[in-house]
Write an enzyme that holds these catalytic residues in place. Structure first.
Site, PDB file in Angstrom:
ATOM      1  N   CYS A   2      12.850 -17.700   6.839  1.00 26.75           N
ATOM      2  CA  CYS A   2      13.657 -16.502   6.698  1.00 26.75           C
ATOM      3  C   CYS A   2      13.598 -15.694   7.977  1.00 26.75           C
ATOM      4  O   CYS A   2      13.076 -16.129   8.992  1.00 26.75           O
ATOM      5  CB  CYS A   2      13.138 -15.658   5.528  1.00 26.75           C
ATOM      6  SG  CYS A   2      12.931 -16.581   3.988  1.00 26.75           S
ATOM      7  N   LEU A  49      16.381 -17.665   3.437  1.00 20.49           N
ATOM      8  CA  LEU A  49      16.855 -19.034   3.358  1.00 20.49           C
ATOM      9  C   LEU A  49      16.048 -19.676   2.244  1.00 20.49           C
ATOM     10  O   LEU A  49      14.842 -19.894   2.392  1.00 20.49           O
ATOM     11  CB  LEU A  49      16.642 -19.764   4.692  1.00 20.49           C
ATOM     12  CG  LEU A  49      17.166 -21.194   4.778  1.00 20.49           C
ATOM     13  CD1 LEU A  49      18.682 -21.218   4.680  1.00 20.49           C
ATOM     14  CD2 LEU A  49      16.711 -21.854   6.083  1.00 20.49           C
ATOM     15  N   ILE A  51      14.200 -22.054   0.020  1.00 19.29           N
ATOM     16  CA  ILE A  51      13.632 -23.395   0.160  1.00 19.29           C
ATOM     17  C   ILE A  51      12.715 -23.726  -1.016  1.00 19.29           C
ATOM     18  O   ILE A  51      12.739 -24.828  -1.546  1.00 19.29           O
ATOM     19  CB  ILE A  51      12.835 -23.518   1.482  1.00 19.29           C
ATOM     20  CG1 ILE A  51      13.708 -23.167   2.691  1.00 19.29           C
ATOM     21  CG2 ILE A  51      12.220 -24.905   1.619  1.00 19.29           C
ATOM     22  CD1 ILE A  51      14.851 -24.105   2.930  1.00 19.29           C
ATOM     23  N   ASN A  73       8.070 -14.843   6.671  1.00 15.31           N
ATOM     24  CA  ASN A  73       8.857 -15.889   7.307  1.00 15.31           C
ATOM     25  C   ASN A  73       7.951 -17.091   7.527  1.00 15.31           C
ATOM     26  O   ASN A  73       6.950 -16.993   8.232  1.00 15.31           O
ATOM     27  CB  ASN A  73       9.404 -15.397   8.657  1.00 15.31           C
ATOM     28  CG  ASN A  73      10.076 -16.499   9.449  1.00 15.31           C
ATOM     29  OD1 ASN A  73      10.632 -17.444   8.892  1.00 15.31           O
ATOM     30  ND2 ASN A  73      10.031 -16.392  10.770  1.00 15.31           N
ATOM     31  N   GLY A  74       8.283 -18.226   6.905  1.00 16.44           N
ATOM     32  CA  GLY A  74       7.476 -19.423   7.101  1.00 16.44           C
ATOM     33  C   GLY A  74       7.308 -20.218   5.826  1.00 16.44           C
ATOM     34  O   GLY A  74       8.058 -20.054   4.867  1.00 16.44           O
ATOM     35  N   ASP A  98       5.654 -19.643  -2.543  1.00 15.07           N
ATOM     36  CA  ASP A  98       4.453 -19.564  -1.704  1.00 15.07           C
ATOM     37  C   ASP A  98       4.194 -18.147  -1.220  1.00 15.07           C
ATOM     38  O   ASP A  98       3.054 -17.797  -0.899  1.00 15.07           O
ATOM     39  CB  ASP A  98       4.564 -20.520  -0.518  1.00 15.07           C
ATOM     40  CG  ASP A  98       5.820 -20.317   0.325  1.00 15.07           C
ATOM     41  OD1 ASP A  98       6.783 -19.699  -0.165  1.00 15.07           O
ATOM     42  OD2 ASP A  98       5.840 -20.801   1.468  1.00 15.07           O
TER      43      ASP A  98
END
Length: 605
Positions: A2, A49, A51, A73-74, A98
């Site tokens: 993201c 985004l 996932i 982010n990650g 997560d």
């Protein structure tokens, strides 16, 4: 994967309207949704985004008592194990994402959460009661994070610098001190950036902001400690196979990038993605699509090849430099731009081979200590004299050797790509005080590695500077430009534990590089794939610069007022002419050209 952005107001309540343009600037990082938190001085934003946990993973995410707010982010690849551990400790999870591990993990362990995380991350966590912002970045710097303390006391943070541009507290000013460092390194090294006041949160660091004070601390220091015991190919394969499996955890398809090199080939063989993507050129000596296609057929995976024409390559340079945020003279970034765009037509996640060279000793320059040893036996004063004389000549293969071997390793090495030296920068720059020698960035690293073998010492430099400053940054920015998540299984904490202890003899010698990795790959790959020489990410810019209309494109940019503002135009045109008449200055030319194109994107009229 993201984009995150936000700020803590210096005085009074946060201006909620200031968050929207920040997120708009980085919307390409997360087109699946946006979320915001604005309360008191804090404003946190997220572009998603999707996932993992496609339905329930929206951010910002809150702790059970709503005190903690996080934007992330990650990917945390061991989030399921951590979720089970935290659940056993009494925590209740509301999602399958997560991200929620960060909240419960912080409540349970505080800063000790960070070394428990297996993955890539940059996140910001706001403690509403304490009024403290905590940000952290993964150990290798796979995910970027920038921050800026503005004149009015406001602290800005974001995944990309461009998110700051429209904030009312941000004053856009060029940091000219970064230009000489960039000319040497081909990227912007260290903590500072080309934007005055904007800094990178360095890899393996965390940031705390409270009571108007910014504090940054290193939470992990990766260090190579070569052992003596050999590591078997089976051990290497087991660890890499485990990392490949962990990096395929997703609720969407995970594809892969495939070049002709051993890194992506071995990763593809272990991960077996359903489809792979490859770049090609019409120029045969730069085209790796033929070995990639052959390997894909042998492994039974689909492979799509995207051929890049010279015209579209050059036309894309402004977009590439804009998405990079800072100038980058790595021409492979343009190729990555097209490769990621092609993959993004089909998937949201790809696996890529970044990090293998740094961890396993893959760069051709790592062979230097083993070649021409007869030359190193010459008296130091003679080698230094020959090197000083050679430095007065135009760059060429033999000349570069004399210059390089005329200095000690500590004096000469600050990365796999060394462009302009101090004499050349004084000749090229319109105003240079001589304070842009990149060796000050490596001094502490050389001190810390004294007594280790030369290859390991160079690896430690590259792990701290080149990997995050060039390799990973272009991987992140070029993938996220197309809303694509790029994962790097070689840069995994379990792989690192193995690679950090490899004996010196397992890395490089006079003939080859990545010795141990190639032996492991030979168990799975065809012999030709495992042994293929390191090529990097070859791009035909050297040849194109001698062709029209590309020569004229560069000459036109070198003739603009912006060029004269920073450089001696006569030196620029002389450098281009030298390349046209048989010299080999393409990297230096591309470095200056990339900076000037970047400058137009962010500071042009």
């Amino acid at each position: 994967m993201c984009g995150i952005a936000g700020f803590i107001a210096g005085h009074g309540a946060a201006n909620a309207a200031a968050l929207a343009p920040m997120l708009a600037r980085i919307a390409h990082r997360g087109p699946d949704g946006q979320g915001t938190f604005v309360e008191g001085p804090a404003a946190l934003g997220h572009c998603r985004l999707a996932i993992i946990d496609l339905e329930g993973g929206a951010q910002p995410l809150y702790s059970e008592d709503k005190n903690l707010v996080v934007v992330f982010n990650g990917e945390i690849y061991n989030y399921r194990a951590l979720t089970a551990e935290l659940t056993a400790l009494g925590h209740t999870f509301a999602t399958r994402t997560d991200t929620e591990v960060l909240l419960h993990g912080w409540e349970q362990w505080g800063r000790e959460l960070l070394p428990r995380l297996r993955g890539m991350f940059a996140f910001a966590l706001w403690d509403r009661r304490a009024g403290v912002l905590f940000c952290a970045r993964d150990m290798f710097g796979i995910k970027p994070l920038y921050y800026c303390r503005c004149a009015d006391g406001t602290l800005l943070f974001a995944s990309e610098i461009k998110a700051f541009l429209d904030h009312p507290s941000f004053a856009k000013r060029l940091n000219t001190a970064q230009l000489p460092l960039y000319l040497s390194c081909q990227y912007s090294p260290g903590r500072d950036t080309f934007f005055a006041g904007v800094q990178k949160l360095l890899p393996g660091h965390f940031l705390e902001f409270s009571d108007g004070i910014v504090r940054t601390t290193r939470w992990v220091q990766p260090a190579f400690l070569p052992g003596e015991a050999p590591v078997s190919p089976a051990e290497i394969e087991e660890v890499l196979r485990g990392s490949a499996a962990a990096h395929k955890v997703a609720d969407v398809e995970v594809a892969g990038f495939l070049s002709g090199g051993v890194d992506s080939a071995y990763l593809t063989a272990l991960a077996r993605p359903a489809r792979t993507y490859t770049i090609s050129y019409a120029e045969p000596k730069y085209d790796e699509s033929f070995p990639a296609r052959a390997l894909a057929r042998s492994l039974g995976v689909r492979n799509r090849v995207r051929r890049i024409s010279p015209g579209e390559f050059w036309d894309a340079v402004p977009a590439v430099q804009y998405h990079m945020d800072e100038p980058l003279a790595d021409a492979a970034a343009v190729a990555l731009y097209f490769l990621n765009r092609e993959a993004a037509k089909d998937v949201k996640v790809v696996l890529s081979g970044e990090g293998a060279d740094e961890l396993f000793g893959g760069y051709n320059i790592y062979r230097d200590p083993f070649t021409a040893r007869w030359y190193d036996r010459l008296p130091p004063w003679l080698r230094a004299g020959l090197g000083a004389a050679a430095a007065l000549l135009p760059p060429a293969r033999g000349v570069n050797f004399l210059v390089r071997r005329g200095m000690s390793l500590e004096e000469r090495y600050f990365g796999p790509t060394a462009l302009f030296n101090e004499r050349e920068k004084r000749r090229l720059l319109a105003d240079y005080a001589g304070d842009g020698d990149p060796m000050f960035l490596t001094e502490a690293i050389w001190d810390a590695t004294e007594g280790l073998d030369p290859v390991t010492r160079m690896q430690q430099v590259d792990l701290n500077l080149w990997l995050a400053g060039d390799i990973l940054l272009k991987a992140d920015k070029m993938s996220m430009a197309h809303s694509l998540e790029l994962r790097v299984p070689f840069l995994d904490r379990e792989v690192w534990a193995l690679a950090a202890a490899l004996p010196a003899a397992a890395k490089a010698d006079a003939r080859t590089t990545k010795i141990a990795l190639r032996r492991a790959a030979a168990r799975t790959l065809p012999a030709a794939s495992a042994a293929r020489k390191k090529l990097g990410f070859p791009v035909p810019v050297r040849d194109w610069l001698r062709q029209e209309p590309y020569t004229s494109r560069v000459r036109a940019v070198f003739s603009r007022p912006a060029a004269a503002e920073f450089f001696d135009p006569r030196a620029l045109h002389s450098m281009l002419n030298q390349h046209l008449h048989g010299g080999d200055c393409w990297r230096q030319i591309w470095c200056v050209y990339s900076f000037l194109i970047w400058y137009e994107q962010f500071f042009g009229a």
